[in-house]
Design a protein around this motif. Structure first.
Motif, short mmCIF file in Angstrom:
data_model
loop_
_atom_site.label_atom_id
_atom_site.label_comp_id
_atom_site.label_asym_id
_atom_site.label_seq_id
_atom_site.Cartn_x
_atom_site.Cartn_y
_atom_site.Cartn_z
N UNK A 1 0.99 -1.30 0.08
CA UNK A 1 0.02 -0.02 -0.12
C UNK A 1 0.81 1.48 0.20
N UNK A 2 2.04 1.03 0.70
CA UNK A 2 2.92 2.35 0.92
C UNK A 2 3.77 2.84 -0.40
N UNK B 1 6.12 4.83 5.07
CA UNK B 1 4.83 4.02 5.49
C UNK B 1 3.71 5.16 5.70
N UNK B 2 2.60 4.75 4.83
CA UNK B 2 1.77 5.62 4.91
C UNK B 2 0.89 5.56 3.35
N UNK B 3 -0.42 6.28 3.53
CA UNK B 3 -1.04 6.63 2.03
C UNK B 3 -0.58 7.58 1.40
N UNK B 4 0.42 7.44 0.63
CA UNK B 4 0.87 8.52 -0.53
C UNK B 4 1.62 9.71 0.37
N UNK C 1 -3.09 2.12 7.14
CA UNK C 1 -2.32 3.26 6.76
C UNK C 1 -2.98 4.83 7.14
N UNK D 1 -8.00 8.61 5.27
CA UNK D 1 -7.70 9.18 4.19
C UNK D 1 -8.48 10.40 4.08
N UNK E 1 -3.18 -1.36 -5.73
CA UNK E 1 -2.45 -0.24 -4.80
C UNK E 1 -2.23 1.26 -5.52
N UNK F 1 -4.94 1.75 -1.79
CA UNK F 1 -3.82 1.05 -1.13
C UNK F 1 -4.35 0.78 0.31
N UNK F 2 -5.19 1.43 0.89
CA UNK F 2 -5.63 1.24 2.23
C UNK F 2 -6.45 0.13 2.41
N UNK G 1 -6.11 -2.70 0.61
CA UNK G 1 -5.07 -3.78 0.45
C UNK G 1 -4.24 -3.91 1.46
N UNK G 2 -3.60 -2.76 2.01
CA UNK G 2 -2.68 -2.68 2.99
C UNK G 2 -3.61 -3.30 4.44
N UNK H 1 -6.87 5.92 -2.22
CA UNK H 1 -5.57 6.68 -2.36
C UNK H 1 -5.77 8.14 -2.11
N UNK H 2 -4.63 8.55 -1.00
CA UNK H 2 -4.53 10.16 -1.07
C UNK H 2 -3.67 10.95 -1.82
N UNK H 3 -3.21 10.11 -2.96
CA UNK H 3 -2.49 10.76 -4.11
C UNK H 3 -3.34 11.73 -4.86
#
Ligand code: HDD
Ligand code: HEM
Ligand code: HEM
Lengths: 345, 464
Positions: A79-80, A147-150, B21, B24, B102, B106-107, B109-110, B421-423
């Motif tokens: 995820x990271x 480690x972390x979300x984006x 993670x 978000x 991912x 991502x969160x 899957x994580x 995701x936060x991207x």
């Protein structure tokens, strides 16, 4: 060996297999691109088409294998990494789509014009993918993925000296592997002119790949000192030495025209780099952030996965062996035909 | 019809899960969803070919082995080449989906990778085997002995089944999660095998399998039917038409029965999703089912402008016209899916499913009574439409399942908005991928349309 370590070894082994086998398929794209005009390049392109066709899909599955083992066994790492490095990874999947589709469709093109457009798409995408994946790995190796979300930096996580070096290294080693493999295929097909052509290419790309690899060391020393510290002693150093020796041996074997043995040493050189990276970075998966044991999924998951993969291997290993045996003994060879000849009436 | 006055909040999730993670900010939810949906809509038709085409070309190869007639060999060979191209496109689009676990979620899957990941590891093995043997099959037509060649096809069929089974197991698990505990908002004690074989897997698997045969069978039948009716009545066309049509015609009636099984399972496991199929606002005894119309929140909520068929929903969901069906308002507004999307997709799927069943039964009846293909032009016109309609039903079915699961990604435990995701910049990615997929689809369709009509040289000498 702990279960986490076994899982990591699987990930790295899958990565090495992907780097060698799919790396060569990407490298073939470079030779396709640089083969010259339709008529002059037809012979090289015909060989690329013929060598890759039966194996590239199976080779590609190694990537899937790496991803699924990673997200099962080390979910937070997955995820990271994917959220921080999403720009190069998005670019890579764009390239993966174009590369695979254009290659598969080129086999069914009916005019030279179609074959040209599809071929150029295939070849350019073949450069993009290894570069982007290499750059992403460089970001992980140089400790730029927290480690972390984006939470890592969108750009500098993959546009940095280490990433650029690894990206370029990915492209040139692929080209080298491809030239070595196709020189051997040309011997089998009884085509001396192609054998000479690929021998030259193998030597040239081998020297360049070696130079890039040596040049990478000072880059790592300044940009990724933690990683570099893992490479200058013990297991890391051993991997570097093995890789260098295997690379040099490959050049010698290619020069001597012993392409079958050169396949093995070239594969060894690339695998040693992958292993060296893992050793240099241990015990961390995400440098400075997450160690192997912290990242690993609970025992029950690892056991379930390893047992399943073990059972799967009973089917998979003989199947892979069969495929490569049929390929190497020529059973799956199609009649060789320069690509441009197909479109002659 | 009487409204039951108990508002029992559903026993969804004793305890919610927090993301591994962290939180978000969920601004990316919409583009991420659209991108995910678009990627599936491209992948899933290809998957149908992976499921159904190997069985069909193996069948035709079986005819060749029995009769020795080279026309059969030419047909099987040609279909296997089509399968290889589509497999390649399936491989790359499937890879995109794996990356999106991912890149977009991502969160998810994580947080849950340790629970559902096993299925994908098994999938990886299956696809390996499939890629290996389909290559040997296609490139070994002339170099392997007949018997060996046929044997090589068998793993292709089997691994197609096991591969998609494991993926569907993940989807079944997302809809009916199990195999883990939640302690203090954390996912602990994963039991991956238990997670794999939850309650929703089996109907989804069978329903998807039949959908694969329907889609591919009708597409093939439409393609060759057009040729047949335009006068090309050779053995090649006839075999292709009959094989495609038979697979589809036999699957069509069974699909309706399996659809009914699906609905009953959903009624048990995901009552709010079921209520959204109809737009049933309140818990109702002997609930009706409306054809057409739309769901509106006005006047307490319900279907407007539709034609009600009394008690049909109760019958469908519980096989009992008087059964009580839970309504949408058994959960707070924040836990409801977008009803109209779910409802429209469901209605479309069911309508198409019924029509395809009629078409299939008509063919079976003619074949049975007269021992020949139908002659009516209308039948062939319907056939040409049936393939695309089956494809539409397939996508509508998945939209029903997936949008009906909202707002949860792991039903009752983890919200889609927690997973994202936060991207930033996802709309750019969406736009780029839209163009990429459009190019991919156009190129594939364009080249494949030609493939069956131009005699490929390697097959030509044998073809009649
Ligand atoms: C050619 C395709 C096709 C056709 C003709 C039908 N379906 Fe379907 N349906 C699907 C293809 C599909 C699917 C493969 O797209 C789905 C998505 C998930 C699944 O399990 O199958 C689906 C899902 C799905 C669901 C939701 C399952 C869930 O959320 O777990 C229900 C209740 C039905 N279907 C019911 C029916 C009924 C009653 C039909 C006939 C009258 C029907 N389907 C025809
Ligand atoms: C999140 C969901 C999914 C992911 C991540 C995914 C992933 C993949 C991947 C990576 C491949 C390529 C395999 C290879 O390299 O050979 C693939 C192909 C395939 N997938 Fe999917 N997939 C998904 C959904 C589905 C669904 C819903 C089905 C079936 C119902 C399915 C069935 C198949 C099949 C049969 C193939 C073989 C390729 C072909 O024959 O075209 N997949 N998928
Ligand atoms: C069987 C394998 C499948 C898996 C594991 C899977 C998984 C997922 C995941 C993780 C999401 C994102 C989270 C969410 O929105 O809830 C999603 C959303 C979605 N999927 Fe699937 N999916 C599968 C099959 C499919 C197929 C075949 C389709 C076909 C069209 C589909 C359509 C959608 C749609 C429309 C959404 C967006 C829903 C929304 O946000 O409103 N899915 N799926």
């Amino acid at each position: 060996m702990s279960l986490a370590l076994v899982s990591l070894v699987l990930v790295m082994a899958g990565l090495a297999a992907y780097a060698v086998l799919a790396g060569a398929d990407f490298g073939a794209g470079l030779w396709d691109l640089t083969a010259g005009g339709a008529t002059r390049g037809g012979r090289i392109r015909g060989m690329v088409q013929r060598s890759m066709s039966p194996v590239w899909e199976a080779n590609h599955v190694w990537l899937i294998f790496v991803l699924v083992v990673l997200w099962t066994a080390f979910p937070t790492v997955f995820g990271s990494v994917f959220s921080t490095l999403y720009v190069p990874l998005f670019l890579a999947i764009g390239g993966i789509i174009f590369r695979g589709t254009a290659f598969a469709l080129r086999g069914h093109a009916t005019t030279i014009g179609e074959a040209r457009v599809l071929g150029a798409t295939f070849a350019l995408a073949s450069l993009l993918v290894p570069f982007c994946l290499g750059a992403a790995l460089g970001g992980i190796a140089s400790g730029r993925v927290p480690v972390g979300n984006a939470t890592g930096d969108l750009w500098s996580s993959w546009l940095n000296p280490t990433s650029l070096t690894v990206g370029v290294l990915g492209v040139v080693t692929g080209a080298h592997l491809a030239a070595v493999f196709m020189a051997a295929d040309s011997v089998r097909a009884g085509l001396p002119d192609l054998q000479r052509a690929f021998r030259t290419r193998a030597l040239l790309s081998g020297v360049i790949a070696g130079a890039v690899a040596i040049g990478a060391l000072p880059v790592l020393a300044s940009d990724a000192p933690d990683l570099f510290a893992g490479l200058d002693h013990g297991g890391g150093l051993a991997c570097v030495v093995v890789s260098g020796l295997a690379g040099a041996a490959t050049l010698g074997l290619v020069a001597a025209g012993r392409f079958g043995a050169a396949r093995a040493t070239a594969a060894g050189a690339v695998s040693a780099v992958v292993a060296g990276w893992a050793v240099a970075q241990s015990p961390y998966l995400l440098a400075g952030e997450l160690t192997l044991d912290q990242a690993a999924a609970p025992h029950a998951t690892l056991i379930a996965m390893l047992v399943s993969l073990g059972i799967g291997a009973i089917v998979l290993v003989p199947s892979l062996a069969l495929l490569y045996r049929l390929v190497l003994n020529g059973t799956l060879d199609q009649e060789y035909e320069p690509l441009d000849q197909r479109f002659k009436p | 019809m009487s409204v039951v006055a108990i508002v029992d909040f559903l026993p969804i999730a004793a305890e919610r899960v927090g993301g591994a993670l962290g939180q978000t900010d969920q601004q990316n939810l919409l583009p991420a969803r659209e991108l995910q949906a678009m990627s599936f809509i491209v992948h899933i038709p290809l998957v149908c070919f992976g499921i159904a085409l190997p069985a069909m070309f193996m069948f035709v190869e079986g005819l060749y082995l029995r009769t020795g007639n080279p026309v059969y060999k030419a047909l099987a060979k040609r279909w296997s080449k089509v399968a290889l191209v589509l497999f390649a496109v399936g491989v790359v689009t499937g890879t995109i989906l794996s990356f999106e676990f991912g890149l977009l979620w991502p969160n998810f899957t994580a947080t849950f990778g340790s629970v559902f990941g096993l299925a994908f590891a098994l999938e990886g093995i299956s696809f390996f085997v499939e890629a290996i043997f389909i290559a040997i099959y296609v490139y070994g037509w002339d170099s392997l002995s007949r018997g060996a060649h046929f044997l090589v096809g068998i793993p292709v069929v089997i691994s197609g089944v096991t591969g998609s089974m494991t993926v569907i197991a993940v989807n079944g698990w997302m809809n009916d999660p199990g195999g883990f505990d939640v302690v203090g908002g954390k996912v602990v004690n994963p039991r991956p095998f238990q997670a794999l074989f939850g309650g929703n897997v089996w109907h989804e698997l069978v329903h998807m399998y039949l959908a694969g045969y329907l889609v591919v069978g009708f597409l093939i039948a439409g393609f060759y039917g057009r040729r047949w009716i335009s006068g090309r009545r050779d053995l090649h066309t006839r075999t292709a038409l009959v094989v495609g049509l038979s697979f589809a015609a036999l699957a069509a009636p069974v699909q309706v029965i399996v659809g009914d099984w699906s609905a009953r399972t959903v009624a048990d496991n995901q009552p709010v999703k079921l209520a959204s199929f109809e737009g049933l606002q309140q818990t109702t005894k002997g609930a009706p089912f409306h054809l057409g119309g739309y769901y509106s929140k006005a006047d307490g909520g319900g279907v407007k402008a539709g034609v009600p068929i009394p008690r049909l929903l109760s019958l469908l969901a519980f096989h009992n016209p008087n059964a009580t069906v839970k309504g949408i308002d058994t959960v707070p507004a924040a836990d409801r899916p977008p009803v109209n999307v779910v409802r429209t997709s469901f209605l479309t799927m069911v309508s198409i499913g019924t029509a395809l069943m009629a078409l299939g039964l008509f063919f079976v009846a003619v074949w049975w009574r007269k021992g020949r293909l139908p002659e009516s032009r209308w039948f062939y016109r319907a056939l040409v439409a049936a393939g695309p309609l089956a494809l539409l039903a397939l996508i509508c079915g998945w939209v029903t399942t997936e949008v009906g699961r909202q707002p949860w990604v792991v039903y009752g435990f983890f919200r889609t908005q927690q997973a994202v995701t936060d991207a930033g910049g996802l709309w750019i990615a969406f736009t780029v991928m839209f163009v990429v997929y459009a190019a991919l689809t156009a190129a594939t369709v364009w080249l494949l349309r030609r493939l069956p009509s131009t005699p490929a040289r390697s097959e030509a000498p044998e073809a009649a």
